[in-house]
Design an enzyme around this catalytic site. Sequence first.
Site, PDB file in Angstrom:
ATOM      1  N   THR A 119       6.162 -57.726 -88.692  1.00  0.00           N
ATOM      2  CA  THR A 119       6.222 -57.722 -90.206  1.00  0.00           C
ATOM      3  C   THR A 119       7.107 -56.378 -90.346  1.00  0.00           C
ATOM      4  OG1 THR A 119       3.929 -57.205 -90.442  1.00  0.00           O
ATOM      5  CG2 THR A 119       4.717 -56.747 -92.129  1.00  0.00           C
ATOM      6  N   HIS A 175      17.635 -54.818 -87.416  1.00  0.00           N
ATOM      7  CA  HIS A 175      17.256 -56.191 -87.323  1.00  0.00           C
ATOM      8  C   HIS A 175      18.405 -56.088 -88.744  1.00  0.00           C
ATOM      9  CE1 HIS A 175      15.706 -60.328 -88.177  1.00  0.00           C
ATOM     10  NE2 HIS A 175      14.652 -59.171 -89.307  1.00  0.00           N
TER      11      HIS A 175
HETATM   12  O1  TXD Z   1      12.250 -60.811 -86.976  1.00  0.00           O
HETATM   13  C1  TXD Z   1      11.337 -60.323 -88.023  1.00  0.00           C
HETATM   14  N1  TXD Z   1      10.644 -59.500 -87.388  1.00  0.00           N
HETATM   15  C2  TXD Z   1      11.101 -61.210 -89.023  1.00  0.00           C
HETATM   16  C3  TXD Z   1       9.814 -60.784 -89.724  1.00  0.00           C
HETATM   17  C4  TXD Z   1      11.415 -62.729 -89.192  1.00  0.00           C
HETATM   18  C5  TXD Z   1      10.706 -63.433 -90.092  1.00  0.00           C
HETATM   19  C6  TXD Z   1      10.037 -62.756 -91.268  1.00  0.00           C
HETATM   20  N2  TXD Z   1       8.948 -61.381 -91.064  1.00  0.00           N
HETATM   21  C7  TXD Z   1       8.114 -60.785 -91.493  1.00  0.00           C
HETATM   22  O2  TXD Z   1       6.863 -61.249 -90.648  1.00  0.00           O
HETATM   23  C8  TXD Z   1       8.166 -61.717 -92.759  1.00  0.00           C
HETATM   24  O3  TXD Z   1       8.883 -60.573 -94.041  1.00  0.00           O
HETATM   25  C9  TXD Z   1       6.528 -60.775 -93.355  1.00  0.00           C
HETATM   26  O4  TXD Z   1       6.305 -59.343 -92.940  1.00  0.00           O
HETATM   27  C10 TXD Z   1       6.181 -60.920 -91.492  1.00  0.00           C
HETATM   28  C11 TXD Z   1       5.241 -61.730 -92.119  1.00  0.00           C
HETATM   29  O5  TXD Z   1       5.449 -63.445 -92.439  1.00  0.00           O
HETATM   30  P1  TXD Z   1       5.315 -64.750 -92.605  1.00  0.00           P
HETATM   31  O6  TXD Z   1       5.647 -65.903 -93.044  1.00  0.00           O
HETATM   32  O7  TXD Z   1       3.877 -65.227 -91.240  1.00  0.00           O
HETATM   33  O8  TXD Z   1       4.042 -63.911 -93.974  1.00  0.00           O
HETATM   34  P2  TXD Z   1       2.403 -64.973 -94.980  1.00  0.00           P
HETATM   35  O9  TXD Z   1       2.629 -66.674 -94.790  1.00  0.00           O
HETATM   36  O10 TXD Z   1       2.605 -64.577 -96.069  1.00  0.00           O
HETATM   37  O11 TXD Z   1       1.563 -63.996 -93.842  1.00  0.00           O
HETATM   38  C12 TXD Z   1       1.312 -62.817 -94.049  1.00  0.00           C
HETATM   39  C13 TXD Z   1      -0.051 -62.579 -93.760  1.00  0.00           C
HETATM   40  C14 TXD Z   1      -1.174 -63.194 -95.541  1.00  0.00           C
HETATM   41  O12 TXD Z   1      -1.592 -64.550 -94.588  1.00  0.00           O
HETATM   42  C15 TXD Z   1      -1.191 -62.488 -96.303  1.00  0.00           C
HETATM   43  O13 TXD Z   1      -3.345 -62.412 -95.882  1.00  0.00           O
HETATM   44  C16 TXD Z   1      -1.744 -61.298 -95.003  1.00  0.00           C
HETATM   45  O14 TXD Z   1      -0.493 -61.394 -94.259  1.00  0.00           O
HETATM   46  N3  TXD Z   1      -2.696 -59.278 -95.372  1.00  0.00           N
HETATM   47  C17 TXD Z   1      -3.158 -59.105 -94.292  1.00  0.00           C
HETATM   48  N4  TXD Z   1      -3.596 -59.225 -92.968  1.00  0.00           N
HETATM   49  C18 TXD Z   1      -4.101 -58.606 -92.199  1.00  0.00           C
HETATM   50  N5  TXD Z   1      -4.986 -56.840 -93.176  1.00  0.00           N
HETATM   51  C19 TXD Z   1      -3.994 -56.808 -94.484  1.00  0.00           C
HETATM   52  N6  TXD Z   1      -3.986 -55.859 -94.688  1.00  0.00           N
HETATM   53  C20 TXD Z   1      -3.430 -57.931 -94.881  1.00  0.00           C
HETATM   54  N7  TXD Z   1      -2.672 -57.796 -96.375  1.00  0.00           N
HETATM   55  C21 TXD Z   1      -2.027 -58.918 -96.042  1.00  0.00           C
END
Ligand code: TXD
Length: 319
Positions: A119, A175
């Site tokens: 994240t 990053h």
């Molecule tokens: O290099 C890196 N570290 C990254 C990081 C490269 C690309 C993307 N990066 C980050 O990963 C991006 O900025 C996001 O912060 C995360 C996740 O990316 P993703 O594309 O998978 O995001 P989504 O599709 O929105 O998925 C996030 C999920 C979504 O299904 C929400 O319902 C869930 O997170 N979510 C939660 N899950 C559990 N608990 C809580 N509290 C919660 N809140 C939201």
Amino acid sequence: MTKKISLIGAGQIGGTLAHLIALKELADVVLFDVAEGVAKGKALDIAQSSGVSGFNIDLKGTNNYEDIKNSDVIIITAGIPRKPGMTRDDLLGTNLKIIKQVAEGIKKNSPNAFVICITNPLDVIVMALQKYSGLPTNKVVGMAGILDTSRFKYFLSKEMKVPIKHIKSLVLGGHGDSMVPMQNHTIINNNTLSDLIKEKKISKDKLKFIIERTKNGGGEIGKLLEKGSAFYAPAASGVQMAESYLKDKKEELPCAAYLNGEYGVKNLYAGVPVIIGKSGVEKIIELDLNSEEQKNFEVSIKAVRDLLASAKKIDPKLE
Ligand code: TXD
């Protein structure tokens, strides 16, 4: 005994992680998300592909933290991703709150796991995760450097017309915008990138363009996708870290790791090469940096510290 990987966040990266882990038969998978249907739906969909792909692992979707009990590895992607025009840092407030809940869930249910955070904004969120969860620093690590390095290697391979397997490289620092590609540690067919520049095999301008494109790698994809951000390459990078831990491969990988004096930095997470094996982060590799690399690394560290200061304003408990 079959290993267990729990994925916190079943969004774009979470779903791709689950699929890759299944195809590799790396471990049983628990997909956790506050959006319960998404976690269950993706787990079921991937499980139903086993008839074609032939893998033999269990997949489960859930919104109950008890299901992550006794995980060997936990990979966190819970949060909100960037929208076009947003910086990674804009995500800070919301993702800090989310990561606090996640840290509590892990502490209570699976405190012995190796935890990989994806994240954003990565370096600060992984630091908050470690503080909120109280897990040992060698068991909490962030994924970014592998992705940045992979992007850099890809652009170099296209420019130099060299198979990507013949390129070794390393990107240091935070990053994104503040990452530091290491020219002396980038080896293309046995030559360092610095030598190739001297021999005019690649122009300084071309390299500058590639470095900028790498730094903006996530932004470029986000703009094209319009909705959400990159997920295939980030998921592949997370799996490489999990695999090195589970199989005790002791691979040297650039990760956001806790620095306690290494590189002259104390009490901060930043992107450095580490060895990942069965004890988690087993070693931090300290490279000799030339003066320019050192300068860029310091700029990168300052960017992480500044963002951490903003995080501490949002939650003084992070002190
Ligand atoms: O290099 C890196 N570290 C990254 C990081 C490269 C690309 C993307 N990066 C980050 O990963 C991006 O900025 C996001 O912060 C995360 C996740 O990316 P993703 O594309 O998978 O995001 P989504 O599709 O929105 O998925 C996030 C999920 C979504 O299904 C929400 O319902 C869930 O997170 N979510 C939660 N899950 C559990 N608990 C809580 N509290 C919660 N809140 C939201």
